[in-house]
Design an enzyme around this catalytic site. Structure first.
Site, short mmCIF file in Angstrom:
data_model
loop_
_atom_site.label_atom_id
_atom_site.label_comp_id
_atom_site.label_asym_id
_atom_site.label_seq_id
_atom_site.Cartn_x
_atom_site.Cartn_y
_atom_site.Cartn_z
N SER A 39 0.84 -1.20 0.00
CA SER A 39 0.00 0.00 0.00
C SER A 39 0.87 1.25 0.00
CB SER A 39 -0.95 -0.05 1.20
OG SER A 39 -1.95 0.93 1.09
N ASP A 45 -5.07 -4.02 -2.93
CA ASP A 45 -4.19 -3.63 -1.82
C ASP A 45 -3.41 -4.81 -1.24
OD1 ASP A 45 -3.01 -2.50 0.40
OD2 ASP A 45 -4.76 -1.29 0.91
#
Length: 361
Positions: free
Chosen positions: A49, A168
């Site tokens: 991320s 993610d």
């Protein structure tokens, strides 16, 4: 020094943090100022991320002013939107894509290959994939965007990388290679990471999720809220300052700095002599026989009223990045009457804004 003697024998791993990614910037700047060898001699930088963005900045050797302004610009944009992250104009992936297109050099895939590790979660089976080789500049950009893409928060359809859809990486592996004894782990959440905020909670309960141990406490709950709904740039900037202090505590406890800076911040008395004790609770200490000086105090941002004395460069960059638009109309929109007028007109303006920004996407 134990496990940090042979160059290229350690890695750095930056966890997912969303808007708290500025914490990683503070950690990186502290290592740059106080122990540059830890960055220069690292074999690889892993990230998931927003941690991936910080790893990229390390590879590119970007200035602290650049790193702070990139994230805080997005925070200020969210602050200007009447509905915050729920506003149709909120498009973090498009924002990051444009910034990456603007500042990444043409040879970034050469610089990143075998030095950058990007954590991705494959759609739809949720399997974690670690990308360390890149064939082109576009592949670097796509890998970073996939790692940043939080389902439904950033959109409905995940982006593609090499013909497959990913989202993610923090949802499947937020701290890549955290169980490896020669990896320095960094996270803005309270837990058992090498560099993380000191816990002020009496809770002994931990949650093992996404390859990381997090303390179950109210502080982590509020940090999670800030991750996705940043209140204002000043609070996000404090996470950067805390990252600097936490990295400094990590260095001092392991004898990687010469001056006891943290002790002088909380007390005028001389520091206690180093009491070398084995860190029996951490694999890294067990493997390398590392002695820790537990006399080094835990310091929070609120304990340092004048942070400029600790790091003038970081404080100047944060203050500059937090500055708002000084023009009269911008000041009016930030004022209470301006916000009240915005909310009153919202039933009329929101449908048009929704159609405009959705068609623009």
């Amino acid at each position: 020094m134990g496990c940090f003697e042979e160059e290229g024998s350690w890695n750095l791993s930056f966890s997912g943090a969303a808007f708290l990614g500025l914490y990683h910037v503070g950690v990186t700047h502290c290592l740059t100022e106080r122990a540059p060898r830890l960055l220069q001699g690292a074999r690889r930088f892993y990230g998931s991320s927003s941690g991936t963005l910080n790893a990229l900045c390390i590879l590119l050797d970007e200035s602290i002013e650049f790193s702070c302004s990139q994230l805080l610009d997005l925070v200020k944009q969210v602050e200007q939107l009447s509905l915050g992250v729920l506003h149709p104009a909120f498009a973090p992936i498009e924002h990051v894509r444009q910034r990456l297109q603007d500042f990444l050099p043409a040879n970034i895939h050469i610089l990143a290959s075998q030095r950058l590790g990007v954590s991705l979660t494959r759609w739809p089976d949720g399997h974690n994939v670690m990308i360390t080789d890149f064939a082109s500049r576009d592949e670097v950009i796509q890998a970073v965007l996939c790692s940043l893409y939080f389902p439904f928060y950033c959109g409905i359809i995940p982006p593609e990388f090499r013909g497959e859809r990913y989202f993610d990486g923090a949802l499947s592996n937020t701290l890549p290679f955290a169980d490896c004894p020669n990896t320095i782990t960094v996270s803005p959440f309270h837990g058992t990471m090498d560099i993380c905020p000191p816990s002020m909670s009496a809770s002994m309960h931990e949650l093992n999720a996404c390859n990381a141990n997090f303390q179950i406490c109210t502080d982590n709950f509020f940090l999670g809220l800030i991750c996705f709904t940043p209140p204002n740039p000043e609070i996000v900037a404090d996470s950067c300052r805390q990252g600097y202090l936490d990295a400094l505590r990590f260095l001092e406890r392991r004898g990687l700095t010469k001056e006891p800076v943290l002790w002088t911040l909380v007390s005028k008395e001389p520091p206690a002599p180093a009491d070398g004790t084995r860190d029996a609770g951490h694999d890294q200490g067990q493997e390398a026989g590392l002695s820790l000086n537990w006399a080094v105090p835990n310091v929070l941002v609120k304990d340092v009223p004048d942070f400029e004395k600790v790091s003038p460069e970081l404080e100047a960059a944060l203050k500059k990045a937090c500055m708002r638009d000084p023009r009269p109309w911008a000041r009016f929109c930030r004022s209470r009457p301006g916000r009240a007028l915005t909310y009153l007109l919202l039933p009329c303006t929101l449908p048009f804004e929704y159609v405009y920004f959705r068609s623009k996407r």
